[in-house]
Design an enzyme around this catalytic site. Structure first.
Site, PDB file in Angstrom:
ATOM      1  N   ASN A  37       0.814  -1.216   0.000  1.00 29.75           N
ATOM      2  CA  ASN A  37       0.000   0.000   0.000  1.00 29.75           C
ATOM      3  C   ASN A  37       0.854   1.275   0.000  1.00 29.75           C
ATOM      4  OD1 ASN A  37      -2.332   1.470   0.134  1.00 29.75           O
ATOM      5  ND2 ASN A  37      -2.869   0.888   2.239  1.00 29.75           N
ATOM      6  N   HIS A 122     -14.371  -4.299  11.304  1.00 34.31           N
ATOM      7  CA  HIS A 122     -13.962  -2.980  11.804  1.00 34.31           C
ATOM      8  C   HIS A 122     -15.186  -2.133  12.144  1.00 34.31           C
ATOM      9  CE1 HIS A 122      -9.852  -3.007   9.511  1.00 34.31           C
ATOM     10  NE2 HIS A 122      -9.981  -4.023  10.344  1.00 34.31           N
ATOM     11  N   ARG A 147     -13.407  -4.966  15.934  1.00 32.92           N
ATOM     12  CA  ARG A 147     -12.348  -4.030  16.314  1.00 32.92           C
ATOM     13  C   ARG A 147     -12.962  -2.646  16.450  1.00 32.92           C
ATOM     14  NH1 ARG A 147      -7.458  -1.833  12.479  1.00 32.92           N
ATOM     15  NH2 ARG A 147      -9.100  -0.363  11.952  1.00 32.92           N
ATOM     16  N   TYR A 159      -6.314   7.600  12.888  1.00 40.47           N
ATOM     17  CA  TYR A 159      -6.277   6.286  12.215  1.00 40.47           C
ATOM     18  C   TYR A 159      -7.549   5.477  12.495  1.00 40.47           C
ATOM     19  CZ  TYR A 159      -5.740   1.409  11.431  1.00 40.47           C
ATOM     20  OH  TYR A 159      -5.996   0.126  11.016  1.00 40.47           O
ATOM     21  N   ASP A 206      -6.643  -1.373  17.815  1.00 44.20           N
ATOM     22  CA  ASP A 206      -5.346  -1.204  17.147  1.00 44.20           C
ATOM     23  C   ASP A 206      -4.742   0.137  17.565  1.00 44.20           C
ATOM     24  OD1 ASP A 206      -3.218  -1.135  15.393  1.00 44.20           O
ATOM     25  OD2 ASP A 206      -4.399  -1.664  13.613  1.00 44.20           O
ATOM     26  N   HIS A 208      -1.841   1.090  16.566  1.00 42.98           N
ATOM     27  CA  HIS A 208      -1.124   1.500  15.356  1.00 42.98           C
ATOM     28  C   HIS A 208       0.242   2.135  15.634  1.00 42.98           C
ATOM     29  CE1 HIS A 208      -1.478   2.174  10.925  1.00 42.98           C
ATOM     30  NE2 HIS A 208      -2.273   1.142  11.070  1.00 42.98           N
ATOM     31  N   GLU A 232      -3.484  -4.226  19.714  1.00 40.71           N
ATOM     32  CA  GLU A 232      -2.623  -4.489  18.548  1.00 40.71           C
ATOM     33  C   GLU A 232      -1.582  -3.387  18.377  1.00 40.71           C
ATOM     34  OE1 GLU A 232      -4.987  -5.056  15.049  1.00 40.71           O
ATOM     35  OE2 GLU A 232      -3.372  -4.423  13.716  1.00 40.71           O
ATOM     36  N   GLU A 258       1.991  -6.921  11.537  1.00 42.83           N
ATOM     37  CA  GLU A 258       1.535  -6.673  10.161  1.00 42.83           C
ATOM     38  C   GLU A 258       2.607  -6.005   9.305  1.00 42.83           C
ATOM     39  OE1 GLU A 258      -1.919  -4.219  11.192  1.00 42.83           O
ATOM     40  OE2 GLU A 258      -0.918  -2.523  10.258  1.00 42.83           O
ATOM     41  N   ARG A 279       0.627 -11.414  13.460  1.00 44.54           N
ATOM     42  CA  ARG A 279      -0.338 -10.722  12.589  1.00 44.54           C
ATOM     43  C   ARG A 279       0.099 -10.617  11.126  1.00 44.54           C
ATOM     44  NH1 ARG A 279      -4.522  -8.722  12.135  1.00 44.54           N
ATOM     45  NH2 ARG A 279      -4.041  -6.533  11.846  1.00 44.54           N
ATOM     46  N   HIS A 308      -3.197 -10.527   8.993  1.00 47.86           N
ATOM     47  CA  HIS A 308      -3.597  -9.184   8.570  1.00 47.86           C
ATOM     48  C   HIS A 308      -4.541  -9.287   7.364  1.00 47.86           C
ATOM     49  CE1 HIS A 308      -1.942  -4.990   7.193  1.00 47.86           C
ATOM     50  NE2 HIS A 308      -2.949  -4.846   8.019  1.00 47.86           N
ATOM     51  N   ASP A 312      -6.440  -3.458   1.846  1.00 50.80           N
ATOM     52  CA  ASP A 312      -5.291  -3.360   0.935  1.00 50.80           C
ATOM     53  C   ASP A 312      -4.550  -4.686   0.743  1.00 50.80           C
ATOM     54  OD1 ASP A 312      -4.815  -1.849   3.653  1.00 50.80           O
ATOM     55  OD2 ASP A 312      -2.840  -2.659   3.158  1.00 50.80           O
ATOM     56  N   GLU A 335      -8.614 -11.158  10.448  1.00 58.66           N
ATOM     57  CA  GLU A 335      -9.157  -9.826  10.147  1.00 58.66           C
ATOM     58  C   GLU A 335      -9.843  -9.871   8.785  1.00 58.66           C
ATOM     59  OE1 GLU A 335      -6.211  -6.768   9.499  1.00 58.66           O
ATOM     60  OE2 GLU A 335      -7.582  -5.215  10.187  1.00 58.66           O
ATOM     61  N   TRP A 398       2.540   6.717  12.148  1.00 60.32           N
ATOM     62  CA  TRP A 398       1.132   6.653  11.715  1.00 60.32           C
ATOM     63  C   TRP A 398       0.536   5.317  12.084  1.00 60.32           C
ATOM     64  CZ3 TRP A 398      -1.597   3.686   7.948  1.00 60.32           C
ATOM     65  CH2 TRP A 398      -2.953   4.074   7.821  1.00 60.32           C
TER      66      TRP A 398
END
Ligand code: GCO
Ligand code: MG
Length: 398
Positions: A37, A122, A147, A159, A206, A208, A232, A258, A279, A308, A312, A335, A398
């Site tokens: 991605n 999600h 999630r 995010y 998550d 992130h 996560e 991930e 993951r 994961h 994407d 997921e 991010w």
């Protein structure tokens, strides 16, 4: 049997996907997902310029040897671009082998260890009431695990809530972040969701990669009363030892991996049992061959799988994960955020989703077919993932 063609197809039916298609002299084809991605074309070049010329003439049945040839043979090991390219080849070879055997791929991985694959969806909301509606919508779709991600008072774009990818933009979107505001807010969100939906619904979250180990330890402790299924990516995992501090502080289950692309990224995390779930995706980990090895390694430490599966990862990458999920004993959860209808037309697939569970289907191979004519009508669009800045303007993870 010999490989006679290696073709890379880039398509954007709503978002970019990179697919490798291998064809053999007896007419079998295999697909592999190589989508990275925001950096898609680097993998396209890696495949077209450096890998495809090596593949023609090879025996597609020699999966392990081809993997070693591309991994060790490049000298420059690991890294997301390399491993996405290697993953696509490996996945396409497994697809061909299973088609040649006339079996769905999971049969070649040991056969089914379970009847169906539990998925989580999600739920996102800028505010807590919006999040509640989103949880309700996932439950209506049949999901049995969710999630939860929310906006944070005072921040404009966070995010999981804000639209993820900037298409046809010259620069990534800029999101904002305030860790203290997040640490104050998130436990109140969990409390509200538990109050509304009861103690049984598995709730995931998550972080992130945004916290220090100290902050992650505090968050894990603060969430304990709400029994999260997992926390996560609580802290960047380049420093695996950092998880010792988080692990010692909390019994909240931890999920990581991930962005990893090699078993070596996990070595300390697994052997010291610092995490509960691995993951990684087939697409970013070098394919089915190394991911199966990772899962077996993790199983020795009672660590489960949680591949994961965001939008994407293409339907090809997702299908590969589902065959593994069905086969391995230490499967944990998958997921699954689904794809657009158009993506499902470009990548027609045998896998199904019902009652919150997935199944890869019984078609020989991966069970995914690429409609190249339709794919060509949706060409590549430049896209970036967002970046994240703190209140003082400095760049954050991010
Ligand atoms: C997840 C991930 C994704 C990633 C995305 C990046 O848990 O699904 O964190 O949302 O951000 O895959 O390309
Ligand atoms: Mg994630």
């Amino acid at each position: 049997m010999k490989i006679v063609e290696a073709k890379v197809v880039v398509t954007s039916p709503g978002r970019n996907f990179v697919t490798l298609k291998l064809t053999t002299d007896d007419g079998l084809t295999g697909l592999g997902d190589a989508t990275l991605n925001g950096r898609e074309l680097a993998v396209v070049s890696y495949l077209e310029d450096h890998v495809a010329p090596l593949l023609t003439g090879l025996d597609p049945h020699r999966i392990e040897d081809t993997w070693q040839y591309l991994y060790r043979g490049a000298y420059w090991r690991r890294g997301p671009v390399t491993m996405a390219a290697v993953a696509a080849v490996d996945t396409a070879l497994w697809d061909i082998k299973a088609k040649a055997a006339g079996m769905p791929l999971y049969q070649l991985l040991g056969g089914a260890s379970r009847d169906r694959i539990r998925a989580y969806g999600h739920a996102n909301g800028a505010t807590v009431p919006e999040l509640m509606d989103s949880v309700r919508a996932r439950l209506e779709e049949g999901y049995q695990a969710v999630r939860i991600q929310t906006g944070i008072p005072g921040l404009k774009a966070v995010y999981g809530v804000h639209a993820g990818v900037a298409h046809q933009q010259q620069r990534p979107l800029v999101e904002d972040w305030d860790t203290e505001a997040y640490l104050r807010h998130l436990p109140t969100v969990f409390e509200a969701v538990r109050e509304e939906f009861g103690p049984e619904l598995p709730l995931l979250h998550d972080a992130h990669h945004r916290l220090t180990p100290t902050q992650a330890a505090r968050l894990g402790r603060d969430l304990e009363p709400y029994r999260p299924f997992w926390l996560e990516d609580c802290t960047p995992a380049e420093n695996q030892e950092a998880f010792r501090q988080v692990r010692a502080a909390t019994t909240t289950p931890l999920a990581v991996g991930e962005v990893f692309n090699s078993v070596h990224d996990y070595q300390t995390l697994i052997t010291e049992r610092l995490i509960d779930y691995v993951r990684s995706a087939v697409t970013h980990f070098g394919g089915i061959t190394p991911l199966k090895k990772l899962f077996d390694f993790a199983a020795l430490y009672q660590i489960r799988t949680a591949t994961h599966g965001p939008e994407d990862i293409s339907p090809v990458g997702l299908a590969a994960a589902l065959h593994l999920d069905l086969a391995v004993h230490n499967f944990g959860i998958q997921e699954y955020s689904g794809h657009t209808t158009l993506t499902g037309e470009v990548f027609r697939h045998a896998y199904t989703f019902a009652d919150g569970h997935l199944h890869p289907g019984e078609q020989p191979g991966l069970g995914v077919e690429l409609d190249e004519a339709l794919a060509a009508r949706h060409p590549y669009e430049q896209a970036y993932l967002p970046v994240n800045r703190l209140q003082d303007g400095s760049l954050h993870d991010w």
